[in-house]
Design a protein around this motif. Structure first.
Motif, mmCIF file in Angstrom:
data_model
loop_
_atom_site.group_PDB
_atom_site.id
_atom_site.type_symbol
_atom_site.label_atom_id
_atom_site.label_comp_id
_atom_site.label_asym_id
_atom_site.label_seq_id
_atom_site.Cartn_x
_atom_site.Cartn_y
_atom_site.Cartn_z
ATOM 1 N N MET A 121 0.811 -1.208 0.000
ATOM 2 C CA MET A 121 0.000 0.000 0.000
ATOM 3 C C MET A 121 0.850 1.267 0.000
ATOM 4 O O MET A 121 0.479 2.278 -0.590
ATOM 5 N N MET A 122 2.002 1.195 0.671
ATOM 6 C CA MET A 122 2.863 2.378 0.786
ATOM 7 C C MET A 122 4.282 2.013 0.358
ATOM 8 O O MET A 122 5.196 1.882 1.192
ATOM 9 N N PRO A 123 4.483 1.791 -0.949
ATOM 10 C CA PRO A 123 5.837 1.454 -1.413
ATOM 11 C C PRO A 123 6.779 2.630 -1.218
ATOM 12 O O PRO A 123 6.371 3.790 -1.264
ATOM 13 N N GLU A 124 8.048 2.331 -0.996
ATOM 14 C CA GLU A 124 9.045 3.373 -0.771
ATOM 15 C C GLU A 124 9.621 3.840 -2.103
ATOM 16 O O GLU A 124 10.030 3.023 -2.937
ATOM 17 N N GLY A 125 9.634 5.154 -2.317
ATOM 18 C CA GLY A 125 10.191 5.709 -3.532
ATOM 19 C C GLY A 125 11.711 5.760 -3.480
ATOM 20 O O GLY A 125 12.336 5.508 -2.451
ATOM 21 N N GLN A 126 12.309 6.112 -4.610
ATOM 22 C CA GLN A 126 13.753 6.131 -4.721
ATOM 23 C C GLN A 126 14.310 7.551 -4.858
ATOM 24 O O GLN A 126 15.484 7.722 -5.149
ATOM 25 N N HIS A 127 13.435 8.564 -4.681
ATOM 26 C CA HIS A 127 13.900 9.937 -4.840
ATOM 27 C C HIS A 127 14.680 10.395 -3.604
ATOM 28 O O HIS A 127 14.419 9.944 -2.479
ATOM 29 N N HIS A 128 15.640 11.273 -3.841
ATOM 30 C CA HIS A 128 16.418 11.840 -2.735
ATOM 31 C C HIS A 128 15.577 12.885 -1.998
ATOM 32 O O HIS A 128 15.067 13.813 -2.607
ATOM 33 N N ILE A 129 15.429 12.722 -0.688
ATOM 34 C CA ILE A 129 14.608 13.612 0.129
ATOM 35 C C ILE A 129 15.543 14.508 0.949
ATOM 36 O O ILE A 129 16.424 14.016 1.660
ATOM 37 N N THR A 130 15.319 15.789 0.843
ATOM 38 C CA THR A 130 16.124 16.746 1.624
ATOM 39 C C THR A 130 15.393 17.217 2.859
ATOM 40 O O THR A 130 15.908 18.049 3.593
ATOM 41 N N TYR A 131 14.192 16.717 3.086
ATOM 42 C CA TYR A 131 13.391 17.146 4.237
ATOM 43 C C TYR A 131 13.862 16.407 5.489
ATOM 44 O O TYR A 131 13.900 15.160 5.509
ATOM 45 N N ARG B 200 3.979 17.794 21.645
ATOM 46 C CA ARG B 200 2.966 17.041 22.376
ATOM 47 C C ARG B 200 3.205 17.078 23.883
ATOM 48 O O ARG B 200 2.259 17.131 24.669
ATOM 49 N N MET B 201 4.504 17.042 24.283
ATOM 50 C CA MET B 201 4.822 17.000 25.705
ATOM 51 C C MET B 201 4.903 18.387 26.321
ATOM 52 O O MET B 201 5.034 18.510 27.538
ATOM 53 N N GLY B 202 4.836 19.449 25.496
ATOM 54 C CA GLY B 202 4.868 20.801 26.026
ATOM 55 C C GLY B 202 6.235 21.230 26.526
ATOM 56 O O GLY B 202 6.324 22.121 27.374
ATOM 57 N N MET B 203 7.317 20.630 26.004
ATOM 58 C CA MET B 203 8.672 20.995 26.428
ATOM 59 C C MET B 203 9.144 22.144 25.546
ATOM 60 O O MET B 203 9.635 21.939 24.432
ATOM 61 N N GLU B 204 8.990 23.352 26.050
ATOM 62 C CA GLU B 204 9.184 24.548 25.239
ATOM 63 C C GLU B 204 10.626 24.708 24.793
ATOM 64 O O GLU B 204 10.897 24.983 23.616
ATOM 65 N N ALA B 205 11.595 24.542 25.714
ATOM 66 C CA ALA B 205 13.003 24.737 25.356
ATOM 67 C C ALA B 205 13.442 23.733 24.302
ATOM 68 O O ALA B 205 14.092 24.090 23.313
ATOM 69 N N GLU B 206 13.098 22.445 24.514
ATOM 70 C CA GLU B 206 13.465 21.427 23.531
ATOM 71 C C GLU B 206 12.775 21.662 22.190
ATOM 72 O O GLU B 206 13.356 21.405 21.125
ATOM 73 N N LEU B 207 11.543 22.172 22.231
ATOM 74 C CA LEU B 207 10.811 22.438 20.995
ATOM 75 C C LEU B 207 11.490 23.526 20.174
ATOM 76 O O LEU B 207 11.714 23.376 18.971
ATOM 77 N N TYR B 208 11.847 24.645 20.819
ATOM 78 C CA TYR B 208 12.500 25.733 20.090
ATOM 79 C C TYR B 208 13.873 25.300 19.575
ATOM 80 O O TYR B 208 14.286 25.675 18.475
ATOM 81 N N ARG B 209 14.615 24.538 20.389
ATOM 82 C CA ARG B 209 15.926 24.066 19.935
ATOM 83 C C ARG B 209 15.794 23.164 18.718
ATOM 84 O O ARG B 209 16.546 23.276 17.742
ATOM 85 N N ALA B 210 14.805 22.243 18.755
ATOM 86 C CA ALA B 210 14.609 21.341 17.629
ATOM 87 C C ALA B 210 14.177 22.102 16.370
ATOM 88 O O ALA B 210 14.581 21.741 15.254
ATOM 89 N N MET B 211 13.373 23.152 16.526
ATOM 90 C CA MET B 211 12.961 23.941 15.362
ATOM 91 C C MET B 211 14.156 24.668 14.757
ATOM 92 O O MET B 211 14.282 24.766 13.523
ATOM 93 N N ASP B 212 15.045 25.202 15.589
ATOM 94 C CA ASP B 212 16.260 25.833 15.068
ATOM 95 C C ASP B 212 17.137 24.814 14.348
ATOM 96 O O ASP B 212 17.709 25.101 13.285
ATOM 97 N N ASP B 213 17.253 23.596 14.929
ATOM 98 C CA ASP B 213 18.016 22.538 14.254
ATOM 99 C C ASP B 213 17.370 22.166 12.928
ATOM 100 O O ASP B 213 18.060 21.873 11.947
ATOM 101 N N PHE B 214 16.045 22.159 12.896
ATOM 102 C CA PHE B 214 15.316 21.825 11.671
ATOM 103 C C PHE B 214 15.684 22.802 10.550
ATOM 104 O O PHE B 214 15.993 22.405 9.420
ATOM 105 N N LEU B 215 15.683 24.092 10.862
ATOM 106 C CA LEU B 215 16.013 25.092 9.840
ATOM 107 C C LEU B 215 17.471 24.957 9.413
ATOM 108 O O LEU B 215 17.791 25.066 8.221
ATOM 109 N N ALA B 216 18.372 24.684 10.375
ATOM 110 C CA ALA B 216 19.787 24.556 10.031
ATOM 111 C C ALA B 216 20.017 23.365 9.105
ATOM 112 O O ALA B 216 20.744 23.453 8.111
ATOM 113 N N VAL B 217 19.386 22.227 9.420
ATOM 114 C CA VAL B 217 19.541 21.038 8.570
ATOM 115 C C VAL B 217 18.926 21.283 7.204
ATOM 116 O O VAL B 217 19.488 20.901 6.168
#
Length: 769
Positions: A539-549, A562-579
């Motif tokens: 039903m959900m075959p895996e594609g072969q395209h390169h994903i940069t997300y 979900r856990m409401g951890m504000e500091a970890e959330l903001y840090r992870a969002m900054d890491d997301f943009l950097a990656v």
């Protein structure tokens, strides 16, 4: 204490244990160890001789190398070929004398340096100046040096002073294109050479010498002695009879035994031999001294062992007395009682108590395992890594090391078409029955499987295979199991059954995502089909395209949200943009990734039961984000207008939920304080994890879980001590403690024992009355 039978036995055992091994060890060291020490001393002497030989060889080789280098610096073709020693004072003073001085100072073995000039028939010495030959024979002796077959060689054919060794080193100096016209003659300092040879046998009772291959002596290792001793001649004969280049033999001479060691070294055009003879008595003298020391030390050790045995027996007996006093709640035992028998009886009692506690644990373990597994598959344990999850699962009895984890979800539907077996409201009953059937089927196949009851007509199945199992075999086993589950559940329960076979993973952290994907895939089932099997791979075959997300970083963001951890959330969002900026080539791709994150965040907020439109008052719209060109501005807008309002609302909601959770735990403590309960047990019982419960409990009550439980138990015990006449041991059991530990914890918190507390309170009541 000596009257006690156990103490006497302890002293005798300690005395025998301390004295007998010491006596046996001393005897073996004295008899057998001496021979080994003597052999080791001989080997050590041989190694010392070999090291000294290498050092002598290294010093002589260094001297040869230095002289060879100087021979290239003294070029006669341009400087000395037509030198007039009578008139050219400048060259002699500035060049020759300085060069000879430098050569002499370049090595401590050099006693004197001379330069022989054949054309001028003179000998220039560093310390005497220019010398003329007083005889034709002397001149011919030096002239023979420049006609030697080698450019550098050792010789003893020329006379020398008393401070020089018998052999000197000669270097023929190049005359350019013409024949050799000069020779550099280096005499060896006899004292320095004797000092090097003397290191072979520092004791002074033997012999040490350096000689030529023809038996001529170069050094006897001592100053002021020109003739060899009888021992030197004996060592010379021994060495001549050996064919090896390096060896060590034992020889007797005049009733005395010597260790004779020798080594040969190659000099230019010659073979020199270094030999030494050392009396064995000199080598073994430290051994004999050590043997006597060992004997006397052994005798002293036996006496000391007796004294230490007395002290040790008292120390060994002291813990037994303390243990008896502890088991008797502070009451001293009567004289003559057998403490060991008493301890044995108490041990049996404690063993029975331990067995009862183990039975209680075995009773509660299935529910704890089920709650833990449900938390894992629901993603509540995301903060643990693979190793920590594996440790927790092994504590609950699962074997997860080197395993491949496969996911399967069974969903029951069509309850209204169950031929009258079930009716609306029986969902939990149907799910319970299905979970039991799934567990029986998997256990009958000897599969390592765990069943998860979702209580909503859905049953999860986590199957474990060996990590080296072929994927084809894994898929075949899962497909066969899915067909059997669908057929069996439909035939017995008469409800529509859909089974979805998910993917496999070796990472325990990926299990929640696999279950989530598998449950979502069940939304594609056909409602009118009685039994059906869905395969997630199809039903959900895996594609072969390169994903940069950066999907993994997005998962961390969703979990922190979900856990409401504000500091970890903001840090992870900054890491997301950097990656995202590092992996993407174009700015458009970065902005599209942030918009994708924004949509997933809104979806996660809606799944958590919050309306994003109410959080941002309808101000945060897609059009606003699309108009922003700077990715940092997009991320800051998401944080400010979506995340911050959500975190505020979540904290308000969490405070209410946390207070309700702690109130439930307090009720559990008040109802079960007499049992063996813990923070982990209460966390699993109420569907949370220990860290969250610990922090929430401290926040709501102002006290830690264990402190609150201890104080509640002690308050109950104090009430029973005052209001009842029950024994203190019985009260301890009633509040969940073993009697010895109850006495310690009570005294630690109250400063007095339970008995003293009862007497004090009863006395106070009598006084008031």
């Amino acid at each position: 204490m000596w009257k006690n039978k156990h103490y006497r036995h302890t002293f005798l055992i300690a005395a025998i244990s301390a004295c007998l091994p010491a006596a046996i060890i001393g005897l073996f060291v004295y008899i057998l160890g001496t021979a080994n020490i003597e052999a080791e001393a001989k080997r050590t002497h041989q190694q010392q001789v070999a090291y000294a030989t290498e050092r002598i060889d290294s010093n002589l080789a260094h001297l040869e190398t230095v002289l060879a280098q100087w021979s290239f610096n003294l070029n006669l073709s341009n400087t000395y070929g037509n030198l007039d020693v009578e008139k050219d004072f400048y060259n002699i003073q500035q060049v020759i004398f300085k060069s000879l001085t430098w050569i002499k100072s370049s090595d401590q073995l050099i006693e004197d340096v001379s330069l022989y000039l054949d054309k001028q028939e003179v000998l220039i010495k560093e310390n005497k100046g220019i010398l003329r030959f007083d005889s034709r024979d002397a001149l011919e002796a030096y002239r023979s040096l420049i006609s030697y077959q080698r450019d550098i060689f050792w010789t003893d054919t020329i006379s020398k002073n008393a401070n020089s060794a018998p052999y000197m080193l000669v270097v023929r100096l190049s005359g350019g294109v013409g024949p050799t016209e000069a020779a550099l003659i280096v005499e060896i300092n006899a004292k320095q050479l004797n000092r090097l040879i003397g290191e072979l046998e520092p004791g002074g009772g033997g012999s040490k010498l350096l000689m030529q291959q023809d038996g001529k002596y170069i050094s006897l290792g001592r100053d002021g002695s020109a003739a060899p001793s009888e021992l030197d001649l004996f060592v010379t004969e021994v060495v001549k009879g050996q064919g090896q280049d390096r060896d060590s033999v034992i020889e007797s001479w005049k009733g005395q035994t010597f260790s004779v060691s020798f080594g040969k070294m190659k000099r230019i055009g010659h073979i020199w031999t270094v030999a030494t003879a050392t009396p064995l008595e000199q080598l073994t003298e430290p051994v004999r001294l050590l043997s006597r020391v060992v004997f006397y030390a052994g005798c002293a050790g036996l006496l000391l062992a007796l004294g230490l045995s007395w002290l040790a027996s008292r120390q060994l007996y002291r813990p037994i007395r303390r243990l008896v006093l502890l088991l008797r709640s502070g009451k001293r035992s009567a004289e003559g009682t057998d403490e060991i028998d008493y301890i044995a009886s108490e041990w049996k009692h404690l063993s029975r108590e331990s067995q009862i506690l183990q039975e209680r644990l075995d009773t509660q373990l299935p529910s704890l395992r089920e709650n833990f597994l449900l938390q894992l598959v629901q993603g509540h344990l995301y903060f643990l890594n693979d190793g920590e999850i594996a440790d927790r699962m092994e504590q609950y009895g699962w074997d997860v090391q080197d395993k491949l984890h496969a996911v399967m979800v069974v969903q029951l539907h069509g309850l209204y078409h169950s031929e009258g077996k079930f009716s609306p409201g029986d969902e939990q009953l149907v799910t319970f029955a299905a979970a039991n059937m799934v567990e029986e089927i998997t256990s009958g196949k000897a599969l390592e499987a765990s069943v998860i009851n979702y209580q909503d007509m859905t049953v999860g199945l986590l199957v474990r295979f060996r990590h080296d199992h072929a994927m084809e075999d894994v898929k075949a086993a899962l497909y066969n199991l899915a067909e059997e589950l669908a057929a069996t559940l439909y035939s017995l329960l008469k409800v529509h059954t859909a089974v979805c076979v998910g993917k496999s993973t070796v990472s325990l952290r990926s299990i929640p995502d696999l279950f989530d994907d598998t449950r979502k895939a069940l939304s594609h089932k056909r409602l009118n089909e009685q039994r059906q099997i869905l395969y997630l791979d199809e039903m959900m075959p895996e594609g072969q395209h390169h994903i940069t997300y950066p999907m993994e970083t997005e998962k961390e963001i969703i979990h922190a949200l979900r856990m409401g951890m504000e500091a970890e959330l903001y840090r992870a969002m900054d890491d997301f943009l950097a990656v995202l900026q590092r992996q993407s080539v174009k700015e458009l791709q970065v902005r599209q990734g942030l918009l994708q994150l924004y949509g997933n965040l809104r979806n996660a907020i809606m799944l958590a039961g919050f309306n994003p439109q109410q959080l941002d008052d309808g101000e945060m719209q897609w059009e606003q984000l699309i108009q922003l060109q700077d990715p940092d501005a997009v991320l800051q807008s998401i944080k400010r207008q979506l995340i911050l309002p959500y975190i505020r609302e979540l904290h308000v909601t969490q405070d209410v939920q946390l207070k309700q959770l702690v109130e439930k735990v307090l009720i559990t403590i008040h109802e079960m304080y007499m049992k063996d309960i813990s923070l982990e047990y209460c966390a699993d019982l109420h569907g949370t994890y220990p860290k969250k419960l610990s922090l929430g409990f401290k926040q709501v009550t102002g006290s830690t879980f264990i402190d609150y439980l201890t104080n509640y138990r002690l308050d109950t015990a104090k009430r029973l001590l005052v209001e009842t006449d029950e024994k203190i041991n019985d009260i301890a059991v009633q509040v969940g403690y073993q009697p010895p530990y109850f006495n310690r914890i009570f005294k630690k918190n109250e400063g007095i024992t339970p008995g003293q507390y009862r007497e004090k309170q009863n006395g106070a009541q009598t006084t008031v009355f």
